[in-house]
Design a protein around this motif. Structure first.
Motif, short mmCIF file in Angstrom:
data_model
loop_
_atom_site.label_atom_id
_atom_site.label_comp_id
_atom_site.label_asym_id
_atom_site.label_seq_id
_atom_site.Cartn_x
_atom_site.Cartn_y
_atom_site.Cartn_z
N ALA A 1 -5.25 -52.48 -12.20
CA ALA A 1 -4.97 -53.89 -12.46
C ALA A 1 -3.47 -54.13 -12.63
N VAL A 2 -2.83 -53.25 -13.39
CA VAL A 2 -1.39 -53.38 -13.63
C VAL A 2 -0.62 -53.20 -12.31
N LYS A 3 -1.03 -52.23 -11.52
CA LYS A 3 -0.35 -51.99 -10.25
C LYS A 3 -0.56 -53.13 -9.27
N GLY A 4 -1.72 -53.77 -9.33
CA GLY A 4 -2.01 -54.87 -8.41
C GLY A 4 -1.33 -56.17 -8.80
N ARG A 5 -0.89 -56.28 -10.03
CA ARG A 5 -0.26 -57.52 -10.52
C ARG A 5 1.07 -57.76 -9.83
N ARG A 6 1.27 -59.00 -9.35
CA ARG A 6 2.54 -59.37 -8.72
C ARG A 6 3.42 -60.20 -9.63
N ASP A 7 2.83 -60.95 -10.54
CA ASP A 7 3.58 -61.71 -11.53
C ASP A 7 3.47 -60.96 -12.85
N ASP A 8 4.59 -60.41 -13.32
CA ASP A 8 4.58 -59.60 -14.53
C ASP A 8 4.15 -60.39 -15.76
N ALA A 9 4.16 -61.72 -15.67
CA ALA A 9 3.75 -62.54 -16.81
C ALA A 9 2.23 -62.66 -16.92
N PHE A 10 1.50 -62.34 -15.84
CA PHE A 10 0.04 -62.41 -15.87
C PHE A 10 -0.47 -61.40 -16.89
N VAL A 11 -1.31 -61.86 -17.81
CA VAL A 11 -1.77 -61.03 -18.93
C VAL A 11 -3.02 -60.25 -18.53
N ILE A 12 -2.96 -58.94 -18.72
CA ILE A 12 -4.10 -58.07 -18.45
C ILE A 12 -4.62 -57.54 -19.78
N SER A 13 -5.86 -57.87 -20.06
CA SER A 13 -6.50 -57.45 -21.30
C SER A 13 -7.57 -56.42 -20.99
N ALA A 14 -7.68 -55.41 -21.83
CA ALA A 14 -8.72 -54.39 -21.70
C ALA A 14 -9.74 -54.59 -22.81
N ARG A 15 -10.99 -54.73 -22.40
CA ARG A 15 -12.08 -54.87 -23.36
C ARG A 15 -12.83 -53.55 -23.46
N THR A 16 -13.13 -53.15 -24.70
CA THR A 16 -13.96 -51.97 -24.88
C THR A 16 -15.27 -52.33 -25.58
N ASP A 17 -16.36 -51.87 -25.02
CA ASP A 17 -17.69 -52.05 -25.58
C ASP A 17 -18.19 -50.78 -26.25
N ALA A 18 -17.28 -49.87 -26.57
CA ALA A 18 -17.66 -48.56 -27.07
C ALA A 18 -18.10 -48.57 -28.54
N ARG A 19 -17.78 -49.62 -29.27
CA ARG A 19 -18.13 -49.65 -30.70
C ARG A 19 -19.62 -49.42 -30.93
N ALA A 20 -20.46 -50.05 -30.13
CA ALA A 20 -21.90 -49.98 -30.37
C ALA A 20 -22.46 -48.58 -30.15
N GLY A 21 -22.02 -47.90 -29.10
CA GLY A 21 -22.61 -46.62 -28.75
C GLY A 21 -21.84 -45.41 -29.23
N GLU A 22 -20.52 -45.52 -29.37
CA GLU A 22 -19.69 -44.36 -29.70
C GLU A 22 -19.04 -44.44 -31.07
N GLY A 23 -19.06 -45.62 -31.68
CA GLY A 23 -18.48 -45.78 -33.00
C GLY A 23 -17.09 -46.38 -32.97
N LEU A 24 -16.62 -46.80 -34.14
CA LEU A 24 -15.36 -47.51 -34.25
C LEU A 24 -14.17 -46.66 -33.84
N GLN A 25 -14.09 -45.41 -34.31
CA GLN A 25 -12.93 -44.58 -34.00
C GLN A 25 -12.83 -44.30 -32.52
N ALA A 26 -13.96 -44.07 -31.87
CA ALA A 26 -13.94 -43.83 -30.43
C ALA A 26 -13.44 -45.07 -29.69
N ALA A 27 -13.85 -46.26 -30.16
CA ALA A 27 -13.38 -47.50 -29.54
C ALA A 27 -11.87 -47.66 -29.72
N ILE A 28 -11.37 -47.28 -30.89
CA ILE A 28 -9.93 -47.34 -31.15
C ILE A 28 -9.18 -46.36 -30.24
N ASP A 29 -9.70 -45.16 -30.12
CA ASP A 29 -9.06 -44.17 -29.25
C ASP A 29 -9.02 -44.65 -27.80
#
Length: 301
Positions: free
Chosen positions: A147-175
């Motif tokens: 996603a970062v490499k495909g971005r042409r406008d550096d101002a476009f915001v790329i957010s990463a969502r993690t759904d790991a809290r439910a299955g792997e726990g809070l610390q794994a989601a943080i990692d």
């Protein structure tokens, strides 16, 4: 009139400014363009475009059935009418690394300000349902990097969502979130946090702005903006709220019409014609038309 006056780049810059500010930014979900106009007129900082709300509006469950083209067109229609930053749900990016890069570029071309990409497997599930599965951390890092490499406008915001809290726990989601930041994510979306303490732990550990998803009937309580800000949250979305408000009112209204044989008792709660015209700036269109077609045929043969 005839759309936003702020350029797409200006709105992206504004999005980044909001994430850097101390105050928390509220992005209610818009289910259509006029909804986005109301969000702007009520003084909110941005507009969120939910994949779950869009799929529901198509009569489909939120399991990745809508296509990139459909979602990009939906986002374009909303981004066109508002000067606020627009933040859209990109699900899992519609494929592998190159597909993710194309997704970013399609959203840039649609005038959107940012997107979030999640680490679920396909077909994905609503983030507040049980039974979710996530890809490996390495696989999601590839998605974010693409996603970062495909971005042409550096101002476009790329957010990463993690759904790991439910299955792997809070610390794994943080990692995972830390790895996503290292891969270039500008904003972290920790899905389905259980309480304010988890939001605070996440915010303190990750070292990047985080957002809170305040969706009704989910895993999280409906915290206030002040509570979330005190926990270190930079941004809050209300993804399906306006759809639920609208559908609840529509269902009750239809039942009334069916039982009473008229909508007369519903009129008081409706948006008036005058307010509708004010929302869509009807007079500006009339003024524009009059400024063009202002000639007269008198005196001409």
């Amino acid at each position: 009139m005839l759309g936003a006056t702020a350029t797409a780049h200006e709105r992206r810059v504004r999005f980044r400014e909001l994430l850097a500010e101390d105050a928390i930014a509220q992005f209610p979900g818009a289910i259509n363009p006029i909804n986005a106009q109301l969000i702007e007129q009520e003084g909110f900082e941005g507009v969120y475009i939910s994949g779950g709300a869009f799929s529901a509006a198509q009569g489909l469950p939120d399991i990745g059935l809508t296509t990139l083209t459909e979602v990009a067109d939906h986002g374009r229609a909303i981004a066109r009418v508002t000067n606020l930053p627009t933040f859209i749900d990109a699900d899992t990016g519609w494929g592998e690394a190159m597909n993710v890069a194309r997704t970013v570029q399609e959203f840039e071309d649609a005038g959107l300000s940012g997107m979030h990409l999640e680490d679920q497997v396909n077909p994905k599930r609503c983030g507040h349902l049980d039974g979710k599965e996530v890809v490996s951390r390495a696989e999601m890092v590839k998605r974010v990097s693409a996603a970062v490499k495909g971005r042409r406008d550096d101002a476009f915001v790329i957010s990463a969502r993690t759904d790991a809290r439910a299955g792997e726990g809070l610390q794994a989601a943080i990692d995972r979130a830390k790895a996503y930041v290292d891969a270039g994510a500008d904003l972290i979306f920790p899905e389905a946090m259980r309480d304010l303490g988890e939001f605070e732990t996440f915010a303190n550990a990750v070292g990047a702005p985080i957002l809170a998803n305040m969706t009704e009937f989910g895993k999280s309580e409906l915290f206030t903006t002040q509570q979330l800000a005190d926990a270190g949250v930079s941004m809050v979305i209300y993804p399906v709220t306006t759809l639920r408000i609208a559908m609840g009112a529509i269902k009750r209204g239809l039942a009334t019409i069916r039982s009473e044989g008229t909508q007369a008792s519903l009129v008081e709660g409706m948006q008036t014609r005058a307010d509708l015209y004010d929302t869509i700036d009807y007079n500006a269109y009339n003024d524009f038309d009059a400024s063009i077609f202002n000639f007269s045929q008198e005196g001409h043969q």
